[in-house]
Design a protein around this motif. Structure first.
Motif, PDB file in Angstrom:
ATOM      1  N   ASN A  94      33.931  22.291  -8.438  1.00 41.66           N
ATOM      2  CA  ASN A  94      32.615  22.361  -7.804  1.00 41.66           C
ATOM      3  C   ASN A  94      32.571  21.797  -6.398  1.00 41.66           C
ATOM      4  O   ASN A  94      31.566  21.254  -5.958  1.00 41.66           O
TER       5      ASN A  94
ATOM      6  N   ASP B 167      32.887  22.419  -2.206  1.00 46.42           N
ATOM      7  CA  ASP B 167      32.605  23.488  -1.252  1.00 46.42           C
ATOM      8  C   ASP B 167      33.618  23.430  -0.117  1.00 46.42           C
ATOM      9  O   ASP B 167      33.811  22.379   0.492  1.00 46.42           O
TER      10      ASP B 167
ATOM     11  N   GLU C  79      34.256  25.091   3.432  1.00 46.91           N
ATOM     12  CA  GLU C  79      33.643  25.966   4.437  1.00 46.91           C
ATOM     13  C   GLU C  79      34.234  25.702   5.810  1.00 46.91           C
ATOM     14  O   GLU C  79      34.326  24.555   6.252  1.00 46.91           O
TER      15      GLU C  79
ATOM     16  N   TYR D 217      33.567  26.536  -4.287  1.00 45.86           N
ATOM     17  CA  TYR D 217      33.117  27.594  -3.377  1.00 45.86           C
ATOM     18  C   TYR D 217      34.081  27.636  -2.195  1.00 45.86           C
ATOM     19  O   TYR D 217      34.366  26.613  -1.566  1.00 45.86           O
TER      20      TYR D 217
ATOM     21  N   ASP E 190      34.712  29.689   1.350  1.00 45.50           N
ATOM     22  CA  ASP E 190      34.094  30.690   2.240  1.00 45.50           C
ATOM     23  C   ASP E 190      35.068  31.804   2.604  1.00 45.50           C
ATOM     24  O   ASP E 190      34.672  32.849   3.089  1.00 45.50           O
TER      25      ASP E 190
ATOM     26  N   ARG F 188      33.155  30.053  -7.067  1.00 45.93           N
ATOM     27  CA  ARG F 188      31.718  30.302  -6.924  1.00 45.93           C
ATOM     28  C   ARG F 188      31.436  31.239  -5.761  1.00 45.93           C
ATOM     29  O   ARG F 188      32.164  31.264  -4.777  1.00 45.93           O
TER      30      ARG F 188
ATOM     31  N   LYS G  56      28.479  31.085  -4.184  1.00 40.77           N
ATOM     32  CA  LYS G  56      27.616  30.372  -3.243  1.00 40.77           C
ATOM     33  C   LYS G  56      27.979  28.882  -3.254  1.00 40.77           C
ATOM     34  O   LYS G  56      28.471  28.376  -4.261  1.00 40.77           O
ATOM     35  N   PRO G  57      27.726  28.199  -2.159  1.00 42.33           N
ATOM     36  CA  PRO G  57      28.059  26.763  -2.121  1.00 42.33           C
ATOM     37  C   PRO G  57      27.350  26.003  -3.226  1.00 42.33           C
ATOM     38  O   PRO G  57      26.228  26.345  -3.615  1.00 42.33           O
ATOM     39  N   ASN G  58      28.015  24.968  -3.734  1.00 36.09           N
ATOM     40  CA  ASN G  58      27.411  24.120  -4.751  1.00 36.09           C
ATOM     41  C   ASN G  58      26.311  23.258  -4.169  1.00 36.09           C
ATOM     42  O   ASN G  58      25.299  23.014  -4.778  1.00 36.09           O
TER      43      ASN G  58
END
Lengths: 413, 255, 247, 132
Positions: A310, A312, A314, A335, A337, A403, A405-407
């Motif tokens: 979980n 992210d 990016e 997540y 990107d 995922r 979308k970002p958590n």
């Protein structure tokens, strides 16, 4: 004899407050004189003014309370306050000018083999070491501002330094321009929270052999080498922010030989390397945000059984880099990107796995200078080929259910 | 020279290819900035255009245009004009028109969406790359009178600097990993205009990554003002030397 | 006026001009004649500075042409095939040539005779790429004469022109000849040469075979038509040297 | 390129260069050490113990290197490890707690941060390797 001491302390603290004396101090001579005559529990109210002090030893359970920030100037001659008594309080004082030696770590306030010492609301400026706790337990260091002078690189000590301590509370302090902002060695069961550590020459936070401590809600920014955490078990790091730690040896966190620890809900922003894990086992890295780092996570081959869930990822140049083929760590529900898959069944998870390690980063691990070719057509081409038929990158290091979308809901500012 | 240049420009600016190139760049710019939520990613996509499409178009267009203008160059050389005037009018005409296309197609959108240092460097290096590849195209074109051969050489030059060179460097680095190669990174970067342009943008864009692994020598060089000036000078050499060599050859060439 | 002195030129291994020594004087109208590949075009290009000699020098009014490009301001050149920048308008081309001449120091009266005769103004707004080959030739001819040059070099001037335009151009050439200008012509149409020139430069095998007045040549060969003489010459040459002279 | 490949020792940039083994930034001149391979590659360490551990993991010895150097205690002057005398004591508090200091000869006791009663035996390179 030893058994009687706690009793005495208990007696003193329960009966004497009513009897405790209050002293008004106006100058250094007076301070020295009063400390000689003061009894346990006495309060010394120190008025504003300049106090030329060095090597003042406190061996009684007294309270030093500054009014309007009196300045204790050590004139670079040595330590300012050395506390060798429990239940001492030092507050509201500005300490300046502690000298440098290579042999002894002179500090503005040094606490030796004591308990329940409280150091709060002080200002420390241009001190070799700021607050130095040695073999002391249950002490509280809070709301202090510690600022070194960065120009003399090698001659700056640590801002808040603890050695062989237990059950400390380090809360809401600010440390700037020291060697290490916070340094802990052989410190256990302590809590370090809501501190700010900026522009320190080496590490914002540095601890070794310090088990069962928790670090939370701290901000570590623009430190020469970020944060280093070594040879420690049961570390709990959460809600910290690590940002703008740039340099060839700079890391958001350098984790070396850490086991059974939690790194959760932290933010890693614009670091050369977000987290470097070396010899780390059973670490839970969950719900962290990695943004705009050079390498978000660098996992060396000797790390096992770590869980990364979980998080992210990016806008990092590389999400994960590693120097080995087989990596026994779990990636799940993060997540990414850079993920290009689809979610046809609309469960919020991508339908195919994501492999965060690309060939180029693997080549860079083998030969750092290859980085010169970052984002070149050739490098991109190699990555595309590797994606079609993986042969150099670890095949089992993948997020099976990434995922979409970002958590975390915060977006990039 | 101004007189001739004016008419060369009249001609090239109406060239369908140049107009198409401008529109293509504009389209790509707006697509990249429009689709990406994060303008940083748009810059990365545009960087690839800068490093691949711009050199390719510049070198092919310049070479083709040179051969297509051959009879006109002959005609001009029967006029009271020096070889230098003829050559540089043609060269500047191509440079100016491609630069203008680049500025409209990439410069304006970058200014609009990414008016930062990164954006500025992207545009500056793109312009210098345009000049460098036009220069190399002219050199290739004056070396041979055979149009197919000349355009072939131009393509090989592009292919070499875009793909082959980096592949060679990669192989060299990996096979010489036992040797200290810190300084070599700088030398290798300076010897390829495309790499140089890429690094000048990346040192701003991926600063955190580049700071980390390439080693202190690399980051000290490209991160310092001195290094940036040296790199920009090197990029200028990359267009000045080929055009000078081309001019020297053209001066003694039988038309 | 124009002197070729000890000229040698080869393209790679191919020898294109050797031992060329010749002088052209003002008032002459010279036909440059020879089989394909004999070096005619190279000689003309060398005079214009497009081809540089390996050895020897070309002089224009006593000055080596390698030293300055200014002499070309006194030459009007009409190339065989006129290719111009495709997107340039006719008017722009004409004003470009005017700009070039003027900035090279040319002053004088523009000779717009051919521009008027060919009615170039009627299509001066068109771009070059839209013109037919013949129309482009008209533009080329008009430009060659426009700046009143002392020397006219006309490479196949009548090729591609319609008969009417042909006559206009020939009249113009005759006119200029009478003004005492130096004319250098090449043409496959030998009757044109007969009509327009008084000297012949015969080239073969990269050498000048002879340069003399046509009048004298006709007497020598007892032949009135220049065409016949030339045909004879070429046949003789190809037999005696057993060389294939094709390009 | 040829010049670049001739092995040469390089000065350590304190507060900037990382330790090859523990990845920490090298801060203290008195304890840093350096390996130079025969091909000219330089590895820097913040603590002698890091260098020895690194050499053991890589299974190399002095013979494989052009230089094996250590800072003299309290200075940033290099010394060939085979010419050095080493003292090992916890009082040195070296960055990675290897706690070994190197000297040109046996140093005077009063120059050291030792407890007055502490007596330590000088060691040579062969003996010091065995410590880590």
């Amino acid at each position: 004899m030893k058994l009687i001491y706690p009793f005495l302390i208990l007696l003193v603290s329960s009966f004497l407050p009513a009897l405790a004396a209050n002293y008004e101090i106006h100058n250094a001579e007076e301070l020295v004189r009063v400390i000689k005559i003061a009894q346990d529990g006495d309060v010394l109210e120190i008025n504003a003014g300049k106090y030329l002090i060095n090597g003042l030893l406190i061996e009684k359970e007294i309270n030093l309370v500054g009014k309007g920030f009196p300045v204790f100037d050590g004139q670079f001659k040595g330590e300012i306050l050395t506390i060798k008594a429990s239940n001492v309080t030092v507050s509201g004082i500005r300490f300046e000018h502690v000298g440098v030696t290579s042999v002894i770590d002179w500090a503005a306030v040094k606490v030796i083999e004591s308990e329940n010492v409280i150091i709060e609301n002080n200002q420390l400026f241009d001190c070799y070491f700021g607050i130095y706790l040695s073999a002391s337990n249950k002490c509280i260091v809070r709301n202090n501002e510690v600022e070194g002078i960065a120009s003399n690189e090698q001659n700056t000590g640590n801002g808040i330094h603890s050695w062989k301590c237990d059950s400390l509370l380090i809360h809401n302090n600010t440390v700037r321009n020291h060697r290490d902002g916070f340094y802990f060695e052989f410190v256990t069961n302590s809590k370090v929270d809501s501190n700010l550590s900026v522009n320190n020459i080496r590490y914002g936070l540095h601890f070794m052999f310090s088990h069962r401590n928790s670090y939370s809600y701290n901000v570590f920014e623009k430190n020469g080498a970020g944060v280093a955490v070594m040879y420690t078990r049961n570390v709990d790091m959460h809600h910290n922010t690590f940002k703008n730690n740039w340099g060839s040896a700079a890391y958001g966190i350098l984790l070396k030989d850490i086991t059974d620890s939690h790194i959760e809900n932290n933010t890693f922003d614009k670091n050369t390397v977000g987290i470097l894990m070396e010899g780390c086992n059973r670490i839970e890295v969950n719900h962290n945000g990695f943004r705009s780092n050079g390498v978000a996570l660098r996992i060396q081959a000797n790390c096992e059984e770590n869980n990364l869930k979980n998080n992210d990822f990016e806008n990092n140049t590389f999400d994960i880099a590693t120097n080995g083929m087989v990596v026994q760590n779990l990636l799940l529900n993060n997540y990414w990107d850079k993920y290009e898959g689809y979610d046809l069944n609309k469960d919020g998870l991508g339908d195919i796995e994501y492999r965060p390690v690309n060939l180029f980063s693997t080549l860079v691990e083998r030969m750092p200078q290859v980085m010169m070719l970052l984002r070149s057509f050739t490098a991109t081409l190699l990555d595309k080929i590797e994606k079609v038929m993986p042969s150099f990158t670890p095949e089992n290091l993948m997020d099976e259910y990434p995922r979409m979308k970002p958590n975390l809901h915060e977006k990039i500012a | 020279m101004k007189k001739v240049l004016k008419y060369v420009l009249y001609d090239i600016l109406k060239n369908r290819f140049v107009i198409g190139y401008t529109l293509l760049l504009l389209l790509l710019s707006f697509a990249f900035f429009g689709f990406e939520v994060n303008p940083g990613k748009g810059v990365i996509s545009l960087l690839n255009i800068n490093l691949i499409v711009v050199p390719l178009v510049s070198i092919i267009f310049a070479a083709t245009n040179f051969y297509n203008s051959y009879e006109f160059l002959e005609l001009l050389s029967a006029q009271p004009l020096s070889r230098g005037t003829i050559f540089f009018s043609q060269y500047l005409g191509v440079c100016l028109s491609l630069s203008l296309a680049f500025l409209i197609g990439i410069g304006l959108p970058v200014l609009f969406f990414e008016g930062t240092m990164v954006g500025f460097r992207l545009v500056l290096t793109g312009l210098l790359l345009t000049l460098a590849y036009v220069s190399m195209a002219f050199w290739a074109s004056v070396l041979t009178s055979d149009k197919a051969k000349g355009i072939g050489i131009a393509l090989v030059i592009w292919f070499y600097f875009t793909i082959v060179y980096d592949g060679l460097v990669l192989t060299l680095f990996l096979s010489l990993s036992d040797y200290p190669m810190e300084k070599a990174t700088i030398i290798f970067s300076l010897l390829n205009p495309t790499d140089l342009a890429r690094i000048l943008v990346l040192i701003k864009l991926d600063v955190s990554a580049l700071m980390g692994i390439t080693g202190a020598v690399f980051q000290d060089f490209f991160g310092s003002a001195k290094g940036v000036w040296i790199s920009l000078t090197a990029l200028c050499i990359w267009f000045i030397v080929p055009v000078f060599m081309a001019f020297k050859k053209f001066s003694n060439k039988d038309l | 006026m124009i002197l070729f002195k000890d000229i040698e030129k080869s393209f790679g291994k191919l020898n294109v001009l050797s031992d060329v020594n010749v002088e052209f004087s003002g008032g002459h109208s010279i036909a440059v004649v020879g089989p394909n590949g004999s070096g005619k075009t190279t000689l003309i290009k060398m005079l214009l500075g497009m081809v540089l000699p390996d050895k020897g020098k070309v002089y224009f009014d006593g000055k080596p042409i390698s030293e300055s490009h200014q002499y070309r301001g006194r030459i009007g050149y009409m190339p065989q095939i006129s290719n111009y920048p495709p997107n340039l308008k006719v008017s722009q081309l004409i004003s470009m040539m005017t700009d070039i001449r003027e900035s090279a120091g040319w002053t004088g009266k523009l000779d717009n005779e051919l521009i008027d005769a060919f009615e170039i103004d009627s299509f001066s707004n068109k771009t070059m790429s839209t013109l037919s080959g013949g129309t482009r030739q008209k533009v080329g001819a008009a430009l060659a004469f426009r700046f009143n040059p002392d020397v006219l070099i006309l490479d196949e001037p009548t090729a591609g022109l319609d008969p009417a335009a042909c006559e206009i151009l020939k009249d113009k050439i005759q006119n200029e000849r009478q003004k005492g200008k130096l004319l250098i012509l090449t043409s496959h149409i030998l009757s044109d040469l007969d009509e327009l020139t008084d000297h012949i430069l015969f080239m073969n095998d990269s050498r000048i075979q002879f340069y003399q007045e046509i009048k004298g040549l006709k007497e020598e060969f007892q032949e009135d038509k220049l065409g016949k003489i030339i045909a004879q010459l070429m046949r003789a040459k190809s037999k005696s040297q057993s060389k294939i002279l094709v390009s | 390129m040829v010049a670049a490949c001739t092995p040469a020792q390089k000065p350590i940039e304190y507060a900037k260069d990382p330790c090859q083994f523990c990845k920490m930034t090298i801060m203290e001149p008195g304890f840093a050490s350096e390996l130079v391979t025969k091909k000219g590659k330089v590895f820097k360490f913040d603590d002698l113990s890091c260098m020895i551990k690194y050499m053991k993991i890589e299974q190399t010895s002095i013979e494989d290197h052009a230089y094996v150097l250590v800072n003299m205690y309290g200075s940033n002057e290099f010394l060939n490890v085979q010419d050095a005398v080493f003292l090992h004591s916890e009082s040195f508090k070296s960055p990675m707690r290897g706690d070994v200091a190197a000297f040109k000869g046996i140093p005077h006791h009063s120059h050291l941060p030792l407890e007055t009663t502490e007596e330590i035996k000088p060691l040579n390179w062969a003996e010091i390797i065995k410590l880590f």
